[in-house]
Design a protein around this motif. Structure first.
Motif, PDB file in Angstrom:
ATOM      1  N   UNK A  22      52.687  75.986  63.869  1.00 51.02           N
ATOM      2  CA  UNK A  22      53.425  75.044  64.707  1.00 51.02           C
ATOM      3  C   UNK A  22      52.987  73.627  64.380  1.00 51.02           C
ATOM      4  N   UNK A  23      53.926  72.696  64.480  1.00 45.10           N
ATOM      5  CA  UNK A  23      53.631  71.298  64.218  1.00 45.10           C
ATOM      6  C   UNK A  23      54.442  70.426  65.168  1.00 45.10           C
ATOM      7  N   UNK A  24      54.064  69.176  65.256  1.00 40.32           N
ATOM      8  CA  UNK A  24      54.777  68.227  66.112  1.00 40.32           C
ATOM      9  C   UNK A  24      54.769  66.877  65.406  1.00 40.32           C
ATOM     10  N   UNK A  25      55.915  66.192  65.413  1.00 41.07           N
ATOM     11  CA  UNK A  25      55.973  64.899  64.737  1.00 41.07           C
ATOM     12  C   UNK A  25      55.715  63.755  65.717  1.00 41.07           C
ATOM     13  N   UNK A  26      55.746  62.545  65.212  1.00 41.48           N
ATOM     14  CA  UNK A  26      55.463  61.363  66.033  1.00 41.48           C
ATOM     15  C   UNK A  26      56.499  61.106  67.107  1.00 41.48           C
ATOM     16  N   UNK A  27      57.680  61.683  66.960  1.00 39.49           N
ATOM     17  CA  UNK A  27      58.759  61.461  67.912  1.00 39.49           C
ATOM     18  C   UNK A  27      58.863  62.573  68.952  1.00 39.49           C
ATOM     19  N   UNK A  28      57.923  63.517  68.922  1.00 38.66           N
ATOM     20  CA  UNK A  28      57.885  64.570  69.923  1.00 38.66           C
ATOM     21  C   UNK A  28      58.668  65.820  69.586  1.00 38.66           C
ATOM     22  N   UNK A  29      59.250  65.882  68.395  1.00 37.62           N
ATOM     23  CA  UNK A  29      59.963  67.090  68.009  1.00 37.62           C
ATOM     24  C   UNK A  29      58.959  68.172  67.627  1.00 37.62           C
ATOM     25  N   UNK A  30      59.277  69.399  67.998  1.00 39.83           N
ATOM     26  CA  UNK A  30      58.422  70.534  67.674  1.00 39.83           C
ATOM     27  C   UNK A  30      58.996  71.242  66.462  1.00 39.83           C
ATOM     28  N   UNK A  31      58.095  71.733  65.620  1.00 36.00           N
ATOM     29  CA  UNK A  31      58.576  72.374  64.411  1.00 36.00           C
ATOM     30  C   UNK A  31      57.700  73.517  63.953  1.00 36.00           C
ATOM     31  N   UNK A  32      58.194  74.182  62.932  1.00 38.31           N
ATOM     32  CA  UNK A  32      57.475  75.258  62.275  1.00 38.31           C
ATOM     33  C   UNK A  32      57.311  74.849  60.815  1.00 38.31           C
ATOM     34  N   UNK A  56      60.447  76.687  69.023  1.00 36.79           N
ATOM     35  CA  UNK A  56      59.603  76.713  67.828  1.00 36.79           C
ATOM     36  C   UNK A  56      58.690  77.936  67.844  1.00 36.79           C
ATOM     37  N   UNK A  57      58.121  78.262  68.991  1.00 31.82           N
ATOM     38  CA  UNK A  57      57.252  79.427  69.101  1.00 31.82           C
ATOM     39  C   UNK A  57      58.025  80.724  68.845  1.00 31.82           C
ATOM     40  N   UNK A  58      59.240  80.803  69.342  1.00 27.29           N
ATOM     41  CA  UNK A  58      60.079  81.985  69.096  1.00 27.29           C
ATOM     42  C   UNK A  58      60.414  82.116  67.610  1.00 27.29           C
ATOM     43  N   UNK A  61      57.329  83.357  65.791  1.00 31.92           N
ATOM     44  CA  UNK A  61      57.150  84.783  66.063  1.00 31.92           C
ATOM     45  C   UNK A  61      58.115  85.629  65.233  1.00 31.92           C
ATOM     46  N   UNK A  62      59.365  85.204  65.138  1.00 33.29           N
ATOM     47  CA  UNK A  62      60.351  85.928  64.347  1.00 33.29           C
ATOM     48  C   UNK A  62      59.972  85.952  62.861  1.00 33.29           C
ATOM     49  N   UNK A  63      59.482  84.819  62.341  1.00 33.27           N
ATOM     50  CA  UNK A  63      59.077  84.767  60.936  1.00 33.27           C
ATOM     51  C   UNK A  63      57.918  85.713  60.659  1.00 33.27           C
ATOM     52  N   UNK A  64      56.943  85.741  61.561  1.00 36.86           N
ATOM     53  CA  UNK A  64      55.795  86.636  61.384  1.00 36.86           C
ATOM     54  C   UNK A  64      56.259  88.095  61.404  1.00 36.86           C
ATOM     55  N   UNK A  65      57.140  88.449  62.322  1.00 36.51           N
ATOM     56  CA  UNK A  65      57.654  89.825  62.393  1.00 36.51           C
ATOM     57  C   UNK A  65      58.378  90.210  61.107  1.00 36.51           C
TER      58      UNK A  65
END
Length: 81
Positions: A22-32, A56-58, A61-65
């Motif tokens: 998980x990552x987060x940018x300077x503008x508050x967007x969440x990412x993978x 992003x967490x979902x 999780x889907x990528x790991x599965x």
């Protein structure tokens, strides 16, 4: 949170890694953030952005599965001591 996985099959000359976190940018967007490739190379990178942290967490999780279903194993961190 970052999850490192690997898939090694010497009969197929396969020696791959896959890392997702998980990552987060300077503008508050969440990412993978994903990185994958063959051991010994930098591999490839990709960032996918989502509106909420839950999305992003979902996605993570889907990528790991998906990777576990394809034969990747989660690499456990080494304990120092």
């Amino acid at each position: 949170m970052q999850i490192d996985m690997r898939r090694i099959d010497s009969s197929l000359n396969m020696n791959r890694f896959y890392s997702v976190g998980l990552t987060k940018d300077l503008f508050g967007q969440h990412g993978v953030h994903r990185q994958w490739g063959r051991f010994g190379t930098w591999g490839r990178h990709r960032n996918d952005w989502y509106k909420t942290q839950i999305e992003a967490e979902c996605a993570l999780s889907d990528l790991v599965k998906q990777k576990l279903a394809r034969g990747y194993l989660i690499k456990l961190p080494r304990s120092e001591g």
